[in-house]
Write a protein that holds these residues in place. Structure first.
Motif, PDB file in Angstrom:
ATOM      1  N   SER A 272       6.556  -0.369   8.202  1.00  0.00           N
ATOM      2  CA  SER A 272       5.931   0.820   8.784  1.00  0.00           C
ATOM      3  C   SER A 272       5.243   1.636   7.700  1.00  0.00           C
ATOM      4  O   SER A 272       5.845   1.911   6.659  1.00  0.00           O
ATOM      5  N   GLY A 273       4.022   1.973   7.947  1.00  0.00           N
ATOM      6  CA  GLY A 273       3.293   2.861   7.041  1.00  0.00           C
ATOM      7  C   GLY A 273       2.702   3.994   7.832  1.00  0.00           C
ATOM      8  O   GLY A 273       2.927   4.105   9.044  1.00  0.00           O
ATOM      9  N   LYS A 274       1.946   4.853   7.195  1.00  0.00           N
ATOM     10  CA  LYS A 274       1.355   5.982   7.907  1.00  0.00           C
ATOM     11  C   LYS A 274       0.281   5.477   8.873  1.00  0.00           C
ATOM     12  O   LYS A 274      -0.714   4.900   8.456  1.00  0.00           O
ATOM     13  N   GLY A 275       0.533   5.644  10.141  1.00  0.00           N
ATOM     14  CA  GLY A 275      -0.453   5.253  11.151  1.00  0.00           C
ATOM     15  C   GLY A 275      -0.411   3.793  11.551  1.00  0.00           C
ATOM     16  O   GLY A 275      -1.220   3.360  12.367  1.00  0.00           O
ATOM     17  N   PHE A 276       0.516   3.014  10.982  1.00  0.00           N
ATOM     18  CA  PHE A 276       0.615   1.636  11.459  1.00  0.00           C
ATOM     19  C   PHE A 276       2.026   1.080  11.296  1.00  0.00           C
ATOM     20  O   PHE A 276       2.819   1.562  10.488  1.00  0.00           O
ATOM     21  N   GLY A 277       2.334   0.059  12.078  1.00  0.00           N
ATOM     22  CA  GLY A 277       3.635  -0.590  12.003  1.00  0.00           C
ATOM     23  C   GLY A 277       3.500  -2.031  12.453  1.00  0.00           C
ATOM     24  O   GLY A 277       2.741  -2.344  13.369  1.00  0.00           O
ATOM     25  N   ASN A 338       1.192  -2.098  15.719  1.00  0.00           N
ATOM     26  CA  ASN A 338       0.793  -0.781  16.208  1.00  0.00           C
ATOM     27  C   ASN A 338      -0.112  -0.144  15.165  1.00  0.00           C
ATOM     28  O   ASN A 338       0.229  -0.140  13.976  1.00  0.00           O
ATOM     29  N   TYR A 339      -1.229   0.360  15.604  1.00  0.00           N
ATOM     30  CA  TYR A 339      -2.142   0.980  14.635  1.00  0.00           C
ATOM     31  C   TYR A 339      -2.855   2.162  15.278  1.00  0.00           C
ATOM     32  O   TYR A 339      -3.248   2.095  16.437  1.00  0.00           O
ATOM     33  N   LYS A 340      -3.012   3.213  14.504  1.00  0.00           N
ATOM     34  CA  LYS A 340      -3.751   4.368  15.013  1.00  0.00           C
ATOM     35  C   LYS A 340      -4.999   4.551  14.170  1.00  0.00           C
ATOM     36  O   LYS A 340      -4.907   4.831  12.961  1.00  0.00           O
ATOM     37  N   HIS A 354      -5.068   4.860  19.526  1.00  0.00           N
ATOM     38  CA  HIS A 354      -3.884   4.044  19.241  1.00  0.00           C
ATOM     39  C   HIS A 354      -4.013   2.692  19.926  1.00  0.00           C
ATOM     40  O   HIS A 354      -4.407   2.606  21.089  1.00  0.00           O
TER      41      HIS A 354
ATOM     42  N   PRO B  99      10.795   1.722  14.694  1.00  0.00           N
ATOM     43  CA  PRO B  99      10.082   2.270  13.529  1.00  0.00           C
ATOM     44  C   PRO B  99       8.589   1.939  13.549  1.00  0.00           C
ATOM     45  O   PRO B  99       7.755   2.777  13.198  1.00  0.00           O
ATOM     46  N   SER B 100       8.274   0.714  13.992  1.00  0.00           N
ATOM     47  CA  SER B 100       6.874   0.291  14.034  1.00  0.00           C
ATOM     48  C   SER B 100       6.089   1.116  15.062  1.00  0.00           C
ATOM     49  O   SER B 100       4.963   1.566  14.800  1.00  0.00           O
ATOM     50  N   ILE B 101       6.685   1.353  16.217  1.00  0.00           N
ATOM     51  CA  ILE B 101       6.001   2.124  17.269  1.00  0.00           C
ATOM     52  C   ILE B 101       5.837   3.585  16.852  1.00  0.00           C
ATOM     53  O   ILE B 101       4.788   4.194  17.066  1.00  0.00           O
ATOM     54  N   VAL B 102       6.877   4.126  16.227  1.00  0.00           N
ATOM     55  CA  VAL B 102       6.822   5.527  15.788  1.00  0.00           C
ATOM     56  C   VAL B 102       5.721   5.712  14.741  1.00  0.00           C
ATOM     57  O   VAL B 102       4.888   6.617  14.840  1.00  0.00           O
ATOM     58  N   SER B 103       5.678   4.814  13.737  1.00  0.00           N
ATOM     59  CA  SER B 103       4.654   4.927  12.697  1.00  0.00           C
ATOM     60  C   SER B 103       3.269   4.690  13.269  1.00  0.00           C
ATOM     61  O   SER B 103       2.314   5.391  12.932  1.00  0.00           O
ATOM     62  N   GLY B 104       3.166   3.673  14.129  1.00  0.00           N
ATOM     63  CA  GLY B 104       1.870   3.336  14.690  1.00  0.00           C
ATOM     64  C   GLY B 104       1.286   4.441  15.550  1.00  0.00           C
ATOM     65  O   GLY B 104       0.072   4.549  15.696  1.00  0.00           O
ATOM     66  N   ASN B 105       2.137   5.252  16.132  1.00  0.00           N
ATOM     67  CA  ASN B 105       1.666   6.383  16.942  1.00  0.00           C
ATOM     68  C   ASN B 105       1.503   7.653  16.121  1.00  0.00           C
ATOM     69  O   ASN B 105       1.021   8.663  16.631  1.00  0.00           O
ATOM     70  N   GLY B 106       1.972   7.599  14.882  1.00  0.00           N
ATOM     71  CA  GLY B 106       1.858   8.786  14.026  1.00  0.00           C
ATOM     72  C   GLY B 106       2.813   9.902  14.438  1.00  0.00           C
ATOM     73  O   GLY B 106       2.537  11.073  14.179  1.00  0.00           O
TER      74      GLY B 106
END
Lengths: 552, 167
Positions: A272-277, A338-340, A354, B99-106
C-alpha cells in the motif's frame, strides 16, 4: 413450556448479577432487535407460492449486560414460522439458544455459556453468526483467554449450536499467537517491521467407532485432530501473511467416508502506498471440511471456515453468479489493484478518480482416483497434485471506476466478465458453465442538503442459464429520515418466452438514530444470498416484506 | 410456571429501568491492519471526540460513506478536532484486502479489523454502516445507521453540538 423454562432460567441466571449491581453501582444494559416478516402471495408465473400462515416471521432480540469486569448476554430467537429460504429445521421454534456470562480482568478473560471464536484465519476453527444465512455455529462451553505482553493464548471446549439443540461432538482447541516484536529489543519500538507467529490445535470427539456406509462397515476415529501454523510480517508498506493447516483422516458423509488427510493453504500479500494498493492472495483447499458431526452435510456444524477469496459484489446483477468455497477441493488466486488518479491530472479531474481492477480465479484440484482393486488406497479416495489445477470453477475479471463529477453528482461504473461453473458451485447437474458480461452505471445526484436521487442501471448478458437480464433502480433520499425506491428486473433474454418476466418492487425505509424500518412490495427473483463464501438459496416470492432493526 | 415467570420479568424491567449510567464503548480486542491486537480503550483522541464507523469492503453504502467522509475530513479536523476511526467487519475472506482498498481510496482514517465481529456484537450493531460519536471517556453520545448522500452534514452538526457542549 420448554421454551418458557429456558427463558425463566436465563433470567434467573442474570438476575442476581443485575441486583448486585444495583446495590453498588449500576451496570449497563443494551439491546438490539431485528424482525423480518413477509406476507406471501401466489404468483405462478415466477413460481412463487403463498403459505398457509399468510405471514412468516423471523425475530431476534439480543440483550447484553456489563458491569466492571463482568458481562453477560442472551439472545431470544423466534421463527414463527421461518421465512422462505431459511432452513425448515428452524421453523415453528423459539427460545434462547445463546446465553453467556464472562469475566475479564487485566490479562485474563473467562467465558462460560455460548461464545464465538476464531483461530487465525479460521481454517481449523471459526464459530460465527450470520442472520442473513441463517447460520450460527456458536460453541456452548468454556473459553479462557490470556494475554501477556506479546503473547496471547486461547483455549476452549464446547459443543456447537445445531438449530435449537447442540451437535453430538465435543470440540477442544488451543491457539497461541506471539508478537515477535515484543521479545526482540531492536524490534520492540519499530513501527516499520512487525512479525507475528501463531499456531493452533483443535480436536473433535464423537462417540462411535464404526459406521455402515453404502453397505460397508467402516471403522471411524472418535477423535479427529487438526493443526495450523501461521505467520504475518509487515515491512514498511508491505504486508505478508500465510497459514497452513492439516487435518488427520476424518471420514464422514461430507467426504463420502474417505480417509485422506485434509490440508489448506492461504497466502496473502499487500503493498500500500499513497493513493494506491496492490493485493495478491492464493489458496489451496483439499478435503478440509471439518464438522463436529461426521453425518452432517452442507453448512451444518462446521468447526472451521474456508474463506472464498473472491470479490463479493454489491450490486444486484453483478452478484447474480456468486462463488461459494468448495471445501472438498479447490485451488486459485485473487489479485486486485486500487488506484486513485490524483486531483488535477488528466484522468483525475477536479476531484480525483478511483479505479479498482480485481481478478479472482478458482479451479478444482488435479486429482486421480485410486484403483478400486487396492482397498487400502481406495479408502483414501484420490491423490492430488499440490500445484495442479483441474477444471475451472469460477473466474471473474472486473473493473470499477468511481468518479465525482461535481459537488452534486457522483458516478460509478462496473464491468465484470464472469465464468461460472453452475453445476459445481451450486451442486447441480445439467446447467454447465455460464459466461456472463455484466455492466453497471450508477449516478447519485444531491438535490439539496438532505435530498438525493440515486439511479442504477445494470445489464447482464449471457447465452446460458436464464439468459440476459436488465435492471433499473431509482431511489430518492427524501429528507433526513426516509428512502423511497422502485426497481425492476427484466429477464428479457430467457430462452423460454413464458419466463421473460418482470420483477417489479418498490419500498420505503425510515431511519432515525439506530432504528431502521423498511417495507417493500413486489416480486423477488430466486437466487442466492451469499456471505463469506457461504450461500443460502432464496426462492422466488411475491408479497410484502417488513424489516425492523433497532438497538439501544 | 407462568406465575413464577411474570414476577421475574416485572422485577427485571423495574431493575433495568433504574439504570441511568451512560453507555460506554465496550472493551474488546481488534486488530490493526498489520496484525497487532489492541483493545478498544485506545479509541481516544486527546480530549476530543471520536467518530467511529463500522464498514465492510462488500458494503456499498459503507464505501460511499467513507468516500464522503474522506472529502470533508480535513475540514472536520480544522473545525472540531474530531478523529475518524473506521472498523472493518470483513472476515478472512476480504480482511487482508483492507489496507490496499484504504490506500487506494486515499482514506486517511485510523483503520481496525474486527474479523469475527466481536466489537460489532458488543456494540449491538446489526448491519453496517453504523456510526457512533464517542467522547474521551469512551461514552457513546450518538449513533446512526445507514448512509445516503448528505448525511455527512448531519454528522458534522452532531459533532459540533457535542463539542460545544463540552461532552
Amino acid at each position: 413450556m420448554g421454551t418458557l423454562k429456558r427463558l425463566l432460567s436465563s433470567l434467573l441466571f442474570f438476575y442476581p448479577l443485575v441486583c448486585l449491581s444495583q446495590t453498588i453501582t449500576p451496570g449497563e444494559i443494551h439491546s438490539d432487535i431485528q424482525v423480518d416478516a413477509q406476507y406471501y402471495r401466489d404468483d405462478s408465473a415466477i413460481g412463487a407460492t403463498s403459505v398457509p400462515e399468510n405471514i412468516l416471521m423471523n425475530s431476534y432480540l439480543n440483550l447484553l449486560y456489563s458491569r466492571g469486569p463482568f458481562s453477560g448476554g442472551l439472545r431470544y430467537e423466534a421463527y414463527l414460522n421461518s421465512i422462505q429460504g431459511y432452513d425448515t429445521r428452524y421453523s415453528g421454534k423459539s427460545g434462547i439458544p445463546y446465553r453467556f456470562i464472562s469475566f475479564a480482568k487485566d490479562e485474563l478473560s473467562v467465558t462460560a455459556g455460548n461464545f464465538y471464536e476464531q483461530f487465525g484465519s479460521g481454517m481449523i476453527l471459526r464459530s460465527y453468526e450470520d442472520k442473513g444465512l441463517g447460520l450460527d455455529n456458536s460453541f456452548d462451553g468454556v473459553r479462557l483467554q490470556y494475554r501477556y505482553n506479546g503473547l496471547q493464548i486461547k483455549t476452549l471446549a464446547g459443543k456447537q449450536r445445531f438449530f435449537f439443540s447442540l451437535g453430538p461432538g465435543i470440540v477442544r482447541g488451543i491457539d497461541t499467537e506471539v508478537s515477535i516484536n515484543e521479545f526482540i529489543p531492536i524490534l520492540r519500538d519499530s513501527s516499520r517491521i512487525r512479525l507475528i507467529l501463531g499456531g493452533s490445535f483443535v480436536s473433535k470427539y464423537q462417540t462411535g467407532t464404526e459406521v455402515v456406509y453404502l453397505g460397508y462397515n467402516l471403522a471411524v476415529p472418535r477423535n479427529v485432530g487438526a493443526w495450523s501454523a501461521r505467520g504475518a510480517a509487515s515491512i514498511g508498506k508491505l504486508n505478508l501473511s500465510g497459514e497452513y493447516c492439516y487435518k488427520i483422516n476424518d471420514p464422514g458423509d461430507f467426504n463420502r467416508y474417505i480417509y485422506k488427510p485434509g490440508t489448506g493453504l492461504l497466502l496473502t500479500a499487500n503493498y500500500s502506498g499513497k493513493g494506491f494498493g496492490i493485493f495478491f492472495g492464493a489458496k489451496r483447499i483439499d478435503n478440509m471440511s471439518y464438522k463436529s458431526d461426521r453425518t452432517a452435510l452442507g453448512t451444518d456444524l462446521n468447526i472451521n471456515y474456508l474463506p472464498a477469496l473472491t470479490k463479493q459484489h454489491t450490486y444486484s446483477l453483478l452478484a447474480y453468479y456468486p462463488y461459494a468455497t468448495q471445501p472438498n477441493g479447490e485451488i486459485g488466486f485473487q489479485s486486485e489493484i486500487n488506484y486513485k488518479f490524483p486531483k488535477g491530472t488528466l484522468l483525475g479531474g477536479r476531484y480525483g478518480t478511483h479505479i479498482t481492477v480485481n481478478c479472482p480465479s478458482f479451479n478444482g484440484l488435479d486429482t486421480a482416483r485410486y484403483p478400486a482393486s487396492d482397498d487400502t488406497l481406495n479408502r483414501l479416495g484420490y491423490s492430488s497434485e499440490f500445484f495442479g489445477a483441474g477444471k475451472l470453477f469460477f473466474n471473474d475479471f472486473n473493473v470499477e471506476v468511481n468518479k465525482k463529477i461535481s459537488s452534486k453528482l457522483k458516478l460509478n461504473f462496473v464491468y465484470a466478465y464472469i465464468i461460472y461453473n453452475k453445476d459445481v458451485v451450486q451442486n447441480l447437474s445439467g446447467y454447465g458453465t455460464v459466461y456472463a458480461h455484466t455492466g453497471m452505471i450508477e449516478g447519485i445526484y444531491r438535490l439539496t442538503s438532505s435530498h438525493s436521487l440515486r439511479l442504477e442501471l445494470e445489464h447482464l448478458y449471457t447465452l446460458q442459464d436464464d439468459g440476459s437480464w436488465a435492471h433499473f433502480l431509482a431511489e430518492w433520499g427524501a429528507g433526513e429520515h426516509f428512502y423511497i425506491y422502485a426497481m425492476d428486473q427484466y429477464n428479457y433474454g430467457n430462452k423460454k418466452p413464458e419466463k421473460r418476466d418482470h420483477y417489479f418492487s418498490c419500498g420505503i425505509t425510515y431511519i432515525k438514530s439506530s432504528t431502521r424500518i423498511s417495507m417493500a412490495y413486489g416480486r423477488q427473483r430466486q437466487g442466492y444470498y451469499c456471505a463469506g463464501g457461504v450461500c443460502r438459496y432464496i426462492p422466488a416470492s411475491n408479497g410484502i416484506t417488513l424489516t425492523v432493526i433497532s438497538s439501544f | 410456571m407462568r406465575t413464577a415467570f411474570l414476577p421475574v420479568i416485572i422485577l427485571s424491567v423495574i431493575t433495568l429501568s433504574a439504570f441511568s449510567q451512560k453507555r460506554m464503548l465496550p472493551l474488546v480486542n481488534v486488530k490493526t491492519t498489520d496484525g497487532k491486537t489492541i483493545k478498544t480503550e485506545k479509541f481516544r483522541n486527546n480530549g476530543k471526540l471520536v467518530f467511529l464507523c463500522f464498514w465492510a469492503t462488500w458494503c456499498g453504502p459503507c464505501k460511499k460513506e467513507l468516500n464522503a467522509l474522506s472529502e470533508v475530513y480535513d475540514d472536520w479536523i480544522k473545525e472540531t478536532g474530531v478523529k475518524i476511526i473506521a472498523v472493518s467487519i470483513d472476515d478472512s475472506r476480504s480482511s487482508s484486502k483492507v489496507p490496499s482498498i484504504v490506500s487506494g481510496n486515499g482514506w486517511e482514517f485510523e483503520i481496525y479489523l474486527d474479523e469475527n465481529s466481536d466489537l460489532k456484537r458488543a456494540m449491538n450493531v446489526n448491519m453496517p454502516p453504523h456510526a457512533f460519536i464517542l467522547n474521551d471517556k469512551g461514552e457513546i453520545l450518538w449513533e446512526h445507521v445507514g448512509f445516503k448522500e448528505g448525511d455527512e452534514d448531519q454528522y458534522l452538526q452532531a459533532i459540533k453540538r457535542f463539542s460545544s457542549a463540552g461532552r
